[in-house]
Motif scaffolding. Structure first.
Motif, PDB file in Angstrom:
ATOM      1  N   GLU A  59      48.308  34.676  37.011  1.00 44.79           N
ATOM      2  CA  GLU A  59      48.257  33.234  37.249  1.00 44.79           C
ATOM      3  C   GLU A  59      47.053  32.592  36.563  1.00 44.79           C
ATOM      4  O   GLU A  59      47.172  31.521  35.955  1.00 44.79           O
ATOM      5  N   ALA A  60      45.890  33.235  36.647  1.00 50.65           N
ATOM      6  CA  ALA A  60      44.674  32.657  36.057  1.00 50.65           C
ATOM      7  C   ALA A  60      44.791  32.540  34.541  1.00 50.65           C
ATOM      8  O   ALA A  60      44.199  31.637  33.930  1.00 50.65           O
ATOM      9  N   LEU A  61      45.557  33.435  33.914  1.00 49.64           N
ATOM     10  CA  LEU A  61      45.671  33.451  32.447  1.00 49.64           C
ATOM     11  C   LEU A  61      46.918  32.737  31.939  1.00 49.64           C
ATOM     12  O   LEU A  61      47.201  32.763  30.738  1.00 49.64           O
ATOM     13  N   ARG A  62      47.622  32.082  32.837  1.00 43.15           N
ATOM     14  CA  ARG A  62      48.909  31.480  32.485  1.00 43.15           C
ATOM     15  C   ARG A  62      48.806  30.536  31.289  1.00 43.15           C
ATOM     16  O   ARG A  62      49.678  30.528  30.413  1.00 43.15           O
ATOM     17  N   ASP A  63      47.738  29.744  31.210  1.00 39.00           N
ATOM     18  CA  ASP A  63      47.601  28.755  30.136  1.00 39.00           C
ATOM     19  C   ASP A  63      46.509  29.112  29.138  1.00 39.00           C
ATOM     20  O   ASP A  63      46.031  28.251  28.384  1.00 39.00           O
ATOM     21  N   VAL A  64      46.072  30.381  29.130  1.00 38.41           N
ATOM     22  CA  VAL A  64      45.004  30.821  28.237  1.00 38.41           C
ATOM     23  C   VAL A  64      45.610  31.604  27.073  1.00 38.41           C
ATOM     24  O   VAL A  64      46.287  32.610  27.298  1.00 38.41           O
ATOM     25  N   PRO A  65      45.388  31.181  25.832  1.00 40.92           N
ATOM     26  CA  PRO A  65      45.911  31.928  24.684  1.00 40.92           C
ATOM     27  C   PRO A  65      45.374  33.353  24.664  1.00 40.92           C
ATOM     28  O   PRO A  65      44.168  33.579  24.845  1.00 40.92           O
ATOM     29  N   ALA A  66      46.233  34.330  24.446  1.00 29.82           N
ATOM     30  CA  ALA A  66      45.839  35.741  24.502  1.00 29.82           C
ATOM     31  C   ALA A  66      44.724  36.068  23.524  1.00 29.82           C
ATOM     32  O   ALA A  66      43.840  36.874  23.820  1.00 29.82           O
ATOM     33  N   GLU A  67      44.749  35.428  22.353  1.00 29.19           N
ATOM     34  CA  GLU A  67      43.749  35.770  21.333  1.00 29.19           C
ATOM     35  C   GLU A  67      42.335  35.336  21.701  1.00 29.19           C
ATOM     36  O   GLU A  67      41.363  35.771  21.081  1.00 29.19           O
ATOM     37  N   ARG A  68      42.207  34.489  22.726  1.00 30.19           N
ATOM     38  CA  ARG A  68      40.866  34.025  23.119  1.00 30.19           C
ATOM     39  C   ARG A  68      40.223  34.937  24.157  1.00 30.19           C
ATOM     40  O   ARG A  68      39.027  34.846  24.399  1.00 30.19           O
ATOM     41  N   VAL A  69      40.980  35.811  24.813  1.00 29.80           N
ATOM     42  CA  VAL A  69      40.435  36.655  25.878  1.00 29.80           C
ATOM     43  C   VAL A  69      39.579  37.753  25.265  1.00 29.80           C
ATOM     44  O   VAL A  69      40.041  38.553  24.444  1.00 29.80           O
ATOM     45  N   ALA A  70      38.293  37.800  25.679  1.00 26.35           N
ATOM     46  CA  ALA A  70      37.321  38.671  25.014  1.00 26.35           C
ATOM     47  C   ALA A  70      36.765  39.782  25.897  1.00 26.35           C
ATOM     48  O   ALA A  70      36.083  40.676  25.392  1.00 26.35           O
ATOM     49  N   GLY A  71      37.029  39.763  27.198  1.00 21.91           N
ATOM     50  CA  GLY A  71      36.498  40.813  28.060  1.00 21.91           C
ATOM     51  C   GLY A  71      36.802  40.537  29.511  1.00 21.91           C
ATOM     52  O   GLY A  71      37.079  39.402  29.906  1.00 21.91           O
ATOM     53  N   VAL A  72      36.735  41.610  30.336  1.00 19.90           N
ATOM     54  CA  VAL A  72      37.007  41.491  31.768  1.00 19.90           C
ATOM     55  C   VAL A  72      36.066  42.417  32.519  1.00 19.90           C
ATOM     56  O   VAL A  72      35.748  43.514  32.051  1.00 19.90           O
ATOM     57  N   ALA A  73      35.595  41.976  33.677  1.00 16.24           N
ATOM     58  CA  ALA A  73      34.759  42.801  34.557  1.00 16.24           C
ATOM     59  C   ALA A  73      35.175  42.559  35.998  1.00 16.24           C
ATOM     60  O   ALA A  73      35.606  41.463  36.364  1.00 16.24           O
ATOM     61  N   VAL A  74      35.012  43.593  36.836  1.00 15.54           N
ATOM     62  CA  VAL A  74      35.468  43.570  38.223  1.00 15.54           C
ATOM     63  C   VAL A  74      34.302  43.822  39.165  1.00 15.54           C
ATOM     64  O   VAL A  74      33.548  44.780  38.986  1.00 15.54           O
ATOM     65  N   ALA A  75      34.167  42.969  40.177  1.00 21.64           N
ATOM     66  CA  ALA A  75      33.221  43.192  41.274  1.00 21.64           C
ATOM     67  C   ALA A  75      33.989  43.704  42.480  1.00 21.64           C
ATOM     68  O   ALA A  75      35.167  43.399  42.649  1.00 21.64           O
ATOM     69  N   ALA A  76      33.304  44.482  43.341  1.00 22.40           N
ATOM     70  CA  ALA A  76      33.967  45.049  44.506  1.00 22.40           C
ATOM     71  C   ALA A  76      32.997  45.128  45.670  1.00 22.40           C
ATOM     72  O   ALA A  76      31.780  45.006  45.495  1.00 22.40           O
ATOM     73  N   THR A  77      33.533  45.337  46.860  1.00 23.98           N
ATOM     74  CA  THR A  77      32.697  45.412  48.053  1.00 23.98           C
ATOM     75  C   THR A  77      31.874  46.702  48.038  1.00 23.98           C
ATOM     76  O   THR A  77      32.366  47.769  47.690  1.00 23.98           O
ATOM     77  N   SER A  78      30.624  46.592  48.459  1.00 23.54           N
ATOM     78  CA  SER A  78      29.667  47.688  48.355  1.00 23.54           C
ATOM     79  C   SER A  78      29.958  48.776  49.381  1.00 23.54           C
ATOM     80  O   SER A  78      30.033  48.510  50.577  1.00 23.54           O
ATOM     81  N   GLY A  79      30.124  50.020  48.901  1.00 25.58           N
ATOM     82  CA  GLY A  79      30.332  51.132  49.821  1.00 25.58           C
ATOM     83  C   GLY A  79      31.775  51.391  50.185  1.00 25.58           C
ATOM     84  O   GLY A  79      32.048  52.232  51.044  1.00 25.58           O
ATOM     85  N   THR A  80      32.723  50.700  49.547  1.00 26.76           N
ATOM     86  CA  THR A  80      34.148  50.932  49.802  1.00 26.76           C
ATOM     87  C   THR A  80      34.642  52.058  48.894  1.00 26.76           C
ATOM     88  O   THR A  80      34.491  51.979  47.669  1.00 26.76           O
ATOM     89  N   ILE A  81      35.230  53.119  49.479  1.00 19.08           N
ATOM     90  CA  ILE A  81      35.621  54.294  48.698  1.00 19.08           C
ATOM     91  C   ILE A  81      36.977  54.825  49.149  1.00 19.08           C
ATOM     92  O   ILE A  81      37.489  54.473  50.211  1.00 19.08           O
ATOM     93  N   LEU A  82      37.533  55.725  48.328  1.00 21.83           N
ATOM     94  CA  LEU A  82      38.732  56.483  48.661  1.00 21.83           C
ATOM     95  C   LEU A  82      38.714  57.766  47.857  1.00 21.83           C
ATOM     96  O   LEU A  82      37.844  57.966  46.992  1.00 21.83           O
ATOM     97  N   LEU A  83      39.654  58.653  48.133  1.00 16.48           N
ATOM     98  CA  LEU A  83      39.860  59.845  47.321  1.00 16.48           C
ATOM     99  C   LEU A  83      41.129  59.664  46.496  1.00 16.48           C
ATOM    100  O   LEU A  83      42.124  59.115  46.980  1.00 16.48           O
ATOM    101  N   THR A  84      41.083  60.138  45.238  1.00 22.55           N
ATOM    102  CA  THR A  84      42.250  60.080  44.349  1.00 22.55           C
ATOM    103  C   THR A  84      42.529  61.465  43.788  1.00 22.55           C
ATOM    104  O   THR A  84      41.691  62.380  43.876  1.00 22.55           O
ATOM    105  N   ASP A  85      43.702  61.596  43.167  1.00 28.44           N
ATOM    106  CA  ASP A  85      43.989  62.843  42.451  1.00 28.44           C
ATOM    107  C   ASP A  85      43.506  62.707  41.009  1.00 28.44           C
ATOM    108  O   ASP A  85      42.859  61.710  40.642  1.00 28.44           O
TER     109      ASP A  85
END
Length: 475
Positions: A59-85
């Motif tokens: 939704e946030a990128l719906r009207d943003v031309p793909a060629e202009r997107v230059a990077g992405v970063a993610v923030a998360a809650t501190s100390g939230t964990i899980l186990l994965t394979d």
């Protein structure tokens, strides 16, 4: 102009912003997240993080031309964990930042020397390492740790990713050496922990599968993010040594920038590592605006603020003052599990009751800065106020009066913006100031010192901290 994507995985929602280099938001979207709570248990479904993140970014990128997107970063809650394979599939629910089913005794026994050197002295039961040890009791062979951000970053790039130092803090990473210490490694099976990098490091690029799901163009650089608190600090623009972001909402949180690591004998201040190698000390109080809804239920707070403002700032010199604890026990600027709220004086009506809460929160904020100064932290830089309390012009002016210095307000200081700033590598014009509020000149030193004296009399505030507050107030 390039567009940077910032994503904030919070407790109740995921938020995505598409922001240009001069701070214009071209797209924004959020999606709700569901928690499962039962006493000390607090879990979320990691697959829901990914589904709702993808919906928000599309939704946030719906009207943003793909060629202009230059990077992405993610923030998360501190100390939230899980186990994965080994391929990143969740093996357990996610244990959230405040899940308290674990016991920190083993982690503190083994890592005491490291925790002391890093300044926070002891881990709490809700920190990530105690929770990881708790999860490992029933873990299958080959299970791996994933912080909340690691889980979604791996989905974005399609392969294993390093974790960032900020999210790894509560898992026991050595922030000075920037590696996992032997004391932590000896507690865990080999291969359990990811590599660690500084926030702002490149983790990879968005893979074709993730691009189709999220709408983020394939090949977009994925940048290592931070915890949500550090992301909010970046979004507020508290980036220079001596600058501080004071977030006042339900509770009060202070985060700043120092050149050197701060050591706190009380353990109420701990530091993250900044992308440039400087330090981000901070602390979280148990006081704040949450008391307003509890003590003044159903009241029109805007109307109370307007009525309080008509009395003028000088009226606070002789007004009642409330120590606005949201719940029993204080965490910052002192540690007092037995602390309880109180009011000095007797409010005549709801307006005075409202004003007393605001004044007490401002006094706690001032005391936090006094304590940080005692620890040797530079506190002479810009003070940036964010959080719900900034909606009250009266409260903002009162805080400037109590601090005795100007305070800065930003147009937008949310964690998702902080991640867009981090992804871009240059705050530049992304950070926009909406106002600088000067103190009115009201002298509130005497009621502040009465408040400090009461905290000391009750045995909660250490005498050296109280004395330093007196000395600093007299300067």
């Amino acid at each position: 102009m390039s567009v940077w994507i910032g994503i904030d995985l919070g407790t109740q929602s995921v938020r995505a912003l598409a922001v240009t280099g001069d701070g214009e938001v071209l797209g924004a979207a959020g999606r709700p997240l569901t928690s499962h709570r039962d006493g000390p248990r607090h879990e979320q479904d990691p697959e829901q993080w990914w589904r709702e993140l993808a919906a928000a970014t599309r939704e946030a990128l719906r009207d943003v031309p793909a060629e202009r997107v230059a990077g992405v970063a993610v923030a998360a809650t501190s100390g939230t964990i899980l186990l994965t394979d080994a391929v990143g599939r969740a093996l357990t629910p996610a244990l959230m930042y405040d899940d308290r089913r674990a016991d920190a005794e083993r982690a503190n026994e083994v890592g005491a020397v490291v925790w002391e050197r890093l300044g926070y002295r002891r881990m709490q039961p809700n920190w990530a390492l105690p929770k990881l040890l708790w999860l490992l009791r029933d873990a299958p062979a080959g299970a791996r740790l994933a912080h909340q951000s690691d889980f979604v970053n791996r989905r974005l790039v399609g392969h294993d990713v390093a974790t960032d130092l900020s999210n790894a803090l509560k898992t026991g990473v050595d922030l000075i050496e920037e590696r996992w210490p032997p004391e932590v490694l000896e507690l865990l099976p080999a291969g359990m922990l990811p590599e660690v990098v500084r926030p702002g490091s490149r983790l990879g690029t968005v893979c074709a599968e993730a691009a189709e799901i999220t709408g983020i163009p394939a090949g977009t650089p994925v940048i290592a993010g931070t915890t949500d608190g550090c992301a909010a600090q970046l979004g507020a623009g508290a980036l220079r040594v001596g600058s501080w972001n004071s977030v006042l909402g339900t509770t009060l949180v202070l985060k700043g920038v120092t050149k050197e690591l701060i050591h706190d004998p009380l353990g109420v201040v701990y530091s993250h590592r900044a992308p440039d190698g400087s330090w981000l000390p901070g602390g979280a109080s148990s006081t704040g605006a949450g008391v307003l809804s509890r003590d003044l239920p159903g009241r029109d707070l805007d109307a109370l603020s307007a009525q309080a403002a008509r009395s003028g700032p000088s009226a606070a010199r002789s007004a009642p003052v409330t120590y606005p604890l949201v719940s029993r026990g204080e965490r910052f600027p002192f540690a007092a599990p037995e602390a309880e709220g109180f009011t000095l004086g007797t409010p005549a009506d709801d307006v005075e009751r409202y004003a007393a809460i605001l004044l007490g929160a401002a006094f706690v904020e001032r005391l936090c800065f006094d304590y940080l100064d005692l620890l040797g932290a530079p506190v002479d830089g810009e003070i940036i106020l964010t959080g719900g309390a900034t909606r009250s012009a009266y409260w903002t002016r009162l805080r400037a009066d109590v601090l005795g210095r100007p305070v800065t307000l930003r147009e937008n200081a949310e964690p998702a913006l902080g991640m867009a700033v981090l992804a871009s590598g240059d705050a530049g014009r992304m950070i926009r100031t909406s106002a600088v509020v000067e103190p009115s000149g009201a002298d509130l030193r005497e009621p502040y010192l009465r408040f400090v004296a009461e905290l000391a009399r009750r045995g909660w505030l250490p005498e050296n901290a109280a004395q330093h507050a007196r000395e600093r107030t007299a300067r």
